[in-house]
Write a protein that holds these residues in place. Sequence first.
Motif, mmCIF file in Angstrom:
data_model
loop_
_atom_site.group_PDB
_atom_site.id
_atom_site.type_symbol
_atom_site.label_atom_id
_atom_site.label_comp_id
_atom_site.label_asym_id
_atom_site.label_seq_id
_atom_site.Cartn_x
_atom_site.Cartn_y
_atom_site.Cartn_z
ATOM 1 N N THR A 31 -15.605 -24.800 12.864
ATOM 2 C CA THR A 31 -16.952 -24.238 12.751
ATOM 3 C C THR A 31 -17.748 -24.962 11.668
ATOM 4 O O THR A 31 -18.949 -25.140 11.807
ATOM 5 C CB THR A 31 -16.898 -22.719 12.476
ATOM 6 O OG1 THR A 31 -15.908 -22.466 11.474
ATOM 7 C CG2 THR A 31 -16.588 -21.958 13.727
ATOM 8 N N GLN A 57 -22.145 -19.989 1.139
ATOM 9 C CA GLN A 57 -22.208 -18.661 1.790
ATOM 10 C C GLN A 57 -21.829 -18.772 3.267
ATOM 11 O O GLN A 57 -21.526 -19.864 3.748
ATOM 12 C CB GLN A 57 -23.638 -18.106 1.659
ATOM 13 C CG GLN A 57 -24.002 -17.817 0.219
ATOM 14 C CD GLN A 57 -25.503 -17.620 0.036
ATOM 15 O OE1 GLN A 57 -26.286 -17.874 0.946
ATOM 16 N NE2 GLN A 57 -25.891 -17.188 -1.145
ATOM 17 N N MET A 59 -22.610 -18.168 7.479
ATOM 18 C CA MET A 59 -23.646 -18.028 8.504
ATOM 19 C C MET A 59 -23.423 -16.707 9.249
ATOM 20 O O MET A 59 -22.313 -16.183 9.271
ATOM 21 C CB MET A 59 -23.555 -19.190 9.502
ATOM 22 C CG MET A 59 -23.937 -20.532 8.928
ATOM 23 S SD MET A 59 -25.699 -20.649 8.560
ATOM 24 C CE MET A 59 -26.397 -20.862 10.201
ATOM 25 N N GLY A 84 -11.503 -22.758 10.417
ATOM 26 C CA GLY A 84 -12.717 -22.273 9.745
ATOM 27 C C GLY A 84 -13.251 -20.988 10.338
ATOM 28 O O GLY A 84 -14.232 -20.435 9.861
ATOM 29 N N ARG A 87 -13.403 -15.913 9.529
ATOM 30 C CA ARG A 87 -13.393 -15.873 8.063
ATOM 31 C C ARG A 87 -13.472 -14.459 7.529
ATOM 32 O O ARG A 87 -13.353 -14.257 6.319
ATOM 33 C CB ARG A 87 -14.599 -16.656 7.533
ATOM 34 C CG ARG A 87 -14.289 -18.120 7.226
ATOM 35 C CD ARG A 87 -15.590 -18.786 6.862
ATOM 36 N NE ARG A 87 -15.482 -19.862 5.926
ATOM 37 C CZ ARG A 87 -15.285 -21.131 6.245
ATOM 38 N NH1 ARG A 87 -15.087 -21.479 7.481
ATOM 39 N NH2 ARG A 87 -15.265 -22.053 5.309
ATOM 40 N N GLN A 91 -15.168 -10.930 12.054
ATOM 41 C CA GLN A 91 -15.157 -12.112 12.919
ATOM 42 C C GLN A 91 -13.864 -12.142 13.747
ATOM 43 O O GLN A 91 -13.882 -12.538 14.913
ATOM 44 C CB GLN A 91 -15.279 -13.399 12.102
ATOM 45 C CG GLN A 91 -16.673 -13.616 11.523
ATOM 46 C CD GLN A 91 -16.845 -14.994 10.861
ATOM 47 O OE1 GLN A 91 -15.899 -15.746 10.684
ATOM 48 N NE2 GLN A 91 -18.077 -15.303 10.491
ATOM 49 N N ARG A 171 -16.540 -21.065 -2.596
ATOM 50 C CA ARG A 171 -15.907 -20.957 -1.274
ATOM 51 C C ARG A 171 -14.515 -20.345 -1.383
ATOM 52 O O ARG A 171 -14.085 -19.587 -0.514
ATOM 53 C CB ARG A 171 -15.856 -22.335 -0.595
ATOM 54 C CG ARG A 171 -17.247 -22.795 -0.139
ATOM 55 C CD ARG A 171 -17.333 -24.290 0.069
ATOM 56 N NE ARG A 171 -16.450 -24.767 1.098
ATOM 57 C CZ ARG A 171 -15.908 -25.990 1.111
ATOM 58 N NH1 ARG A 171 -16.164 -26.841 0.138
ATOM 59 N NH2 ARG A 171 -15.141 -26.348 2.090
HETATM 60 P P1 AMP Z 1 -15.721 -25.411 6.288
HETATM 61 O O1 AMP Z 1 -15.869 -26.839 6.686
HETATM 62 O O2 AMP Z 1 -14.828 -24.639 7.243
HETATM 63 O O3 AMP Z 1 -15.299 -25.227 4.860
HETATM 64 O O4 AMP Z 1 -17.179 -24.737 6.438
HETATM 65 C C1 AMP Z 1 -18.289 -25.181 5.677
HETATM 66 C C2 AMP Z 1 -19.354 -24.089 5.627
HETATM 67 O O5 AMP Z 1 -19.795 -23.744 6.963
HETATM 68 C C3 AMP Z 1 -18.892 -22.748 5.036
HETATM 69 O O6 AMP Z 1 -18.931 -22.747 3.620
HETATM 70 C C4 AMP Z 1 -19.913 -21.772 5.652
HETATM 71 O O7 AMP Z 1 -21.165 -21.855 4.989
HETATM 72 C C5 AMP Z 1 -20.089 -22.331 7.046
HETATM 73 N N1 AMP Z 1 -19.101 -21.713 7.985
HETATM 74 C C6 AMP Z 1 -17.999 -22.335 8.522
HETATM 75 N N2 AMP Z 1 -17.290 -21.468 9.271
HETATM 76 C C7 AMP Z 1 -17.937 -20.275 9.207
HETATM 77 C C8 AMP Z 1 -17.689 -18.979 9.731
HETATM 78 N N3 AMP Z 1 -16.576 -18.716 10.432
HETATM 79 N N4 AMP Z 1 -18.592 -17.981 9.480
HETATM 80 C C9 AMP Z 1 -19.678 -18.228 8.747
HETATM 81 N N5 AMP Z 1 -19.975 -19.405 8.178
HETATM 82 C C10 AMP Z 1 -19.120 -20.440 8.399
#
Ligand code: AMP
Length: 215
Positions: A31, A57, A59, A84, A87, A91, A171
């Motif tokens: 994601t 943050q 989404m 990802g 979270r 969800q 994060r």
């Molecule tokens: P990641 O590469 O998985 O660390 O994701 C990078 C950013 O994308 C996160 O810090 C969130 O802002 C957003 N994001 C990724 N996956 C999600 C999710 N399952 N729900 C909400 N936001 C997400």
Amino acid sequence: MNIVFLGPPGAGKGTQAKRLETKYNMVQLSTGEMLRQVAATGSELGQEAKRVMDAGQLMPDTLMIQLISERIDQDCGDGFILDGFPRTVRQAESLDQMLAEKGLKLDVVIEMKVDEEALVARITGRFSCSGCGAGYHDEFQRPQVAGVCDTCGGSEFDRRADDKEETVRARMEAYNLQTVPILPYYGDKGVLRTIDGMASIEEIAGQIEATLEVA
Ligand code: AMP
């Protein structure tokens, strides 16, 4: 087989998902990567995604579920690896519901357990090839020839804007507060497996394969 990788940022979910894609013809649904692609378009949604990600943050759930559902409908080969997502417990529940509507389910959820301080060092040193996405690290996984991608020979590399220490800490806090409560949710369903995410990339890959073979 449909699987989920759980673990804090930098636990190696993306690296391991890419290996499974090649080996088992599965599709990685990251994601974070999906959102970075949306952000790169510069659209209104893209600008909002960039703002949210840069702040560490999350989404909105409905948007995330829609993105994944559309991707699953396109092509998921011999299964998917979610990296990802989910979270939060909400969800996780929405995911189960969305999959059930498609006649699908999760087979295994793999938690990568790690030492958080070591992770900060791991994350702040990572970068990837702009051409093919192959992942590298300043200290632990340099390209064989400096400045040249081992996989595609490209010479341009990217660093994620949200890999700055301050954002990484935000994060991780979000992972501990929002994502860790998912573990008992999957534990109760009998699909949770925990592996040592501090081992080498090869050792972790071995543990994951052993887990999938008995699943
Ligand atoms: P990641 O590469 O998985 O660390 O994701 C990078 C950013 O994308 C996160 O810090 C969130 O802002 C957003 N994001 C990724 N996956 C999600 C999710 N399952 N729900 C909400 N936001 C997400």
